[in-house]
Write a protein that holds these residues in place. Structure first.
Motif, PDB file in Angstrom:
ATOM      1  N   GLN A 142       0.801  -1.223   0.000  1.00  0.00           N
ATOM      2  CA  GLN A 142       0.000   0.000   0.000  1.00  0.00           C
ATOM      3  C   GLN A 142       0.838   1.278   0.000  1.00  0.00           C
ATOM      4  O   GLN A 142       0.358   2.323  -0.448  1.00  0.00           O
ATOM      5  CB  GLN A 142      -0.935   0.003   1.213  1.00  0.00           C
ATOM      6  N   THR A 143       2.055   1.206   0.500  1.00  0.00           N
ATOM      7  CA  THR A 143       2.863   2.430   0.642  1.00  0.00           C
ATOM      8  C   THR A 143       4.069   2.480  -0.290  1.00  0.00           C
ATOM      9  O   THR A 143       4.564   3.572  -0.586  1.00  0.00           O
ATOM     10  CB  THR A 143       3.357   2.576   2.092  1.00  0.00           C
ATOM     11  N   ASN A 144       4.546   1.341  -0.717  1.00  0.00           N
ATOM     12  CA  ASN A 144       5.741   1.282  -1.565  1.00  0.00           C
ATOM     13  C   ASN A 144       5.316   1.062  -3.019  1.00  0.00           C
ATOM     14  O   ASN A 144       4.871  -0.027  -3.383  1.00  0.00           O
ATOM     15  CB  ASN A 144       6.653   0.152  -1.092  1.00  0.00           C
ATOM     16  N   ILE A 275      -6.943   8.026  -4.499  1.00  0.00           N
ATOM     17  CA  ILE A 275      -6.522   7.431  -5.771  1.00  0.00           C
ATOM     18  C   ILE A 275      -5.980   8.529  -6.680  1.00  0.00           C
ATOM     19  O   ILE A 275      -6.508   9.649  -6.715  1.00  0.00           O
ATOM     20  CB  ILE A 275      -7.699   6.687  -6.451  1.00  0.00           C
ATOM     21  N   ASN A 276      -4.898   8.247  -7.398  1.00  0.00           N
ATOM     22  CA  ASN A 276      -4.362   9.252  -8.316  1.00  0.00           C
ATOM     23  C   ASN A 276      -4.741   8.910  -9.756  1.00  0.00           C
ATOM     24  O   ASN A 276      -5.396   7.893 -10.033  1.00  0.00           O
ATOM     25  CB  ASN A 276      -2.848   9.418  -8.148  1.00  0.00           C
ATOM     26  N   THR A 309      -1.006   6.386  -5.536  1.00  0.00           N
ATOM     27  CA  THR A 309      -1.922   7.180  -4.722  1.00  0.00           C
ATOM     28  C   THR A 309      -1.409   8.613  -4.678  1.00  0.00           C
ATOM     29  O   THR A 309      -0.258   8.892  -5.054  1.00  0.00           O
ATOM     30  CB  THR A 309      -2.018   6.640  -3.281  1.00  0.00           C
ATOM     31  N   ILE A 310      -2.254   9.520  -4.212  1.00  0.00           N
ATOM     32  CA  ILE A 310      -1.844  10.929  -4.111  1.00  0.00           C
ATOM     33  C   ILE A 310      -0.665  11.068  -3.156  1.00  0.00           C
ATOM     34  O   ILE A 310       0.285  11.810  -3.425  1.00  0.00           O
ATOM     35  CB  ILE A 310      -3.036  11.792  -3.652  1.00  0.00           C
ATOM     36  N   ASP A 311      -0.704  10.354  -2.045  1.00  0.00           N
ATOM     37  CA  ASP A 311       0.399  10.430  -1.077  1.00  0.00           C
ATOM     38  C   ASP A 311       1.714   9.974  -1.707  1.00  0.00           C
ATOM     39  O   ASP A 311       2.752  10.612  -1.526  1.00  0.00           O
ATOM     40  CB  ASP A 311       0.088   9.568   0.142  1.00  0.00           C
ATOM     41  N   SER A 315       5.093  12.262  -2.442  1.00  0.00           N
ATOM     42  CA  SER A 315       6.358  11.813  -1.865  1.00  0.00           C
ATOM     43  C   SER A 315       7.433  11.674  -2.940  1.00  0.00           C
ATOM     44  O   SER A 315       8.573  12.122  -2.763  1.00  0.00           O
ATOM     45  CB  SER A 315       6.154  10.474  -1.150  1.00  0.00           C
ATOM     46  N   ILE A 316       7.065  11.056  -4.067  1.00  0.00           N
ATOM     47  CA  ILE A 316       8.018  10.881  -5.168  1.00  0.00           C
ATOM     48  C   ILE A 316       8.410  12.227  -5.756  1.00  0.00           C
ATOM     49  O   ILE A 316       9.583  12.494  -6.022  1.00  0.00           O
ATOM     50  CB  ILE A 316       7.417   9.973  -6.256  1.00  0.00           C
TER      51      ILE A 316
END
Length: 457
Positions: A142-144, A275-276, A309-311, A315-316
């Motif tokens: 979910q995060t990576n 969601i992006n 995802t938006i987060d 971050s990227i």
């Protein structure tokens, strides 16, 4: 009297022993195995229960012949249709052969009451439990963004492979995606699969993940394409993986969410607020609506760059901005060739820039210019003092007030107005201490540069 009592007790124990042996021999071999009374098929020793369902049970066992852990899937003969299902699954798995993302069939046999499939053991459970229970693997998906992209890649490989063999799974869902510790996934449970492309076998699978056309039959001549329902199921599975919930209970007009989705696909943006556009295009447009398996390729290519995802996207993006900015600091000093002039704000330019990396530059000159005495940083293995590098003293023009960073000021053209926010996305700038450091004093700015040195080790 005592002798009579002793004889009676001995006879009772003897009768109980015979009864126990008779009882054990009357038990089905699978039940003996499950109670720890015997090896299953003289080879498999019970370890633990894994899953219980209406058709049977799944347990873990030790294969004493090969000394390896296996999964035992036992299907009850008493359940209607199980015989056909068990033999069908074995036939499908044998026709598929070996693929690294398919759970391998090791053995198949029968007991009095069960059909038994011995399968490759997955040491990290299934995808559903990983997401639902928030395990390390689940959180990583979910995060990576790289881990999620790898999941998409493996799903593409296994579905493209099975479809090329003329086999369509029809029950793709997180529970049927097993996980290995090394990150490999295994697609399991091929009991509902088919080799019929144009299928009129309806309501096969799990409702939350089933394509709408596979749920209801309008007339006797109706059929659906089995390969396309697999693609739809992958899309719903990926949404669950990212957000821990499915968008629909059942993809029919009677479901309020699905009805809203039919009116406007932007419903997905409201339901999954983080969601992006990459995930929306790849999952919703290509997999769920257009049923294009290449949607997975789109996700891999674009998600690797921008996240899912938006987060992840922010971050990227911010990480890239940090890297680019630090690189621009180093490059600006190398590109600016100014004659020796005395100036109280003095930095150094290098004749032999190829011998100097970013860490050397920041350690030797940016930190020294800020009067930072960081003895611990100089003991780091990345710190190198290169005596062969020849410094040239150059002045740095002052385009800002004395309280602004001279390093930041050197990035600006003399005819421009110093505007730190122009270097970064305004949305990212608001709450970030790194970007706000442009408005700090020299000492505070130098502290930030000192911290940044460790980000590149």
């Amino acid at each position: 009297m005592a002798a009579t009592t002793f004889d009676s007790t001995a006879n009772l124990n003897n009768n109980l022993s015979h009864l126990s042996n008779d009882f054990k021999s009357s038990l089905d071999n699978y039940l003996q195995y499950q109670k720890g009374l015997a090896l299953l098929n003289n080879r498999y020793s019970f370890i633990s229960n894994l899953q219980t369902g209406s058709f049977g049970k799944v347990t873990s066992a030790l294969d004493v012949k090969l000394d390896q852990k296996v999964a035992i899937k036992a299907l009850k003969k008493s359940v209607s249709g199980v015989s056909l299902m068990a033999n069908h699954e074995v036939s499908i798995m044998r026709s598929l052969g070996y693929h690294r993302n398919i759970t391998q069939l090791i053995d198949f046999f029968e007991t009095k009451k069960y059909y038994v499939l011995v399968l490759e053991f997955a040491d990290s459970g299934d995808l559903y439990d990983a997401i639902h229970n928030k395990t390390n693997l689940g959180i990583n998906f979910q995060t990576n963004h790289l881990a999620f992209a790898d999941l998409c890649s493996q799903l593409y490989e296994v579905i493209a492979y099975s479809h090329s063999k003329g086999v369509y799974h029809r029950d793709i869902k997180p529970e049927n995606i097993l996980l290995m510790n090394d990150g490999t996934i295994k697609l399991c449970d091929w009991g509902l699969s088919t080799k019929i492309l144009k299928s009129n076998d309806y309501n096969v699978g799990t409702e939350k993940y089933m394509a709408p056309e596979a749920l209801a039959k309008s007339n006797p001549n109706d059929y659906y394409l089995s390969d396309l329902v697999d693609v739809y199921s992958i899309g719903i599975t990926l949404l669950f993986t990212l957000f821990n919930k499915c968008p629909f209970r059942k993809a029919l007009n009677t479901d309020p969410n699905y009805s809203s989705f039919l009116k406007s696909k932007s419903f997905i943006y409201d339901f999954f607020t983080s969601i992006n556009t990459v995930s929306f295009r790849g999952i919703v447009d290509l997999l769920i609506i257009e049923r294009d398996l290449n949607g997975l390729k789109f996700l891999i290519e674009n998600g690797m760059k921008n996240g899912f995802t938006i987060d992840q996207e922010y971050s990227i993006s911010f990480s890239k901005q940090q890297n680019n900015y630090i690189n621009s600091i180093v490059d600006s000093f190398n590109d600016t060739k100014i004659e020796n002039e005395s100036n109280e704000n003095e930095v150094f330019l290098f004749d032999d820039y190829d011998t100097l990396n970013e860490d050397d530059f920041i350690n030797e000159h940016v930190l020294n210019d800020c009067n930072i005495n960081d003895s611990s940083s100089k003991s780091n293995s990345n710190y190198v003092h290169n005596s062969s590098v020849n410094p040239i003293s150059i002045p740095i023009p002052n385009f800002t007030s004395n309280t602004s960073s001279n390093i930041a000021g050197s990035m600006m053209n003399s005819s421009s107005t110093y505007n730190p926010s122009s270097l970064f996305d305004s949305n990212v700038q608001k709450n970030n201490s790194f970007i706000n450091s442009f408005e700090m004093s020299n000492d505070a700015w130098c502290d930030q540069i000192s911290d940044l040195r460790f980000k590149f080790q």
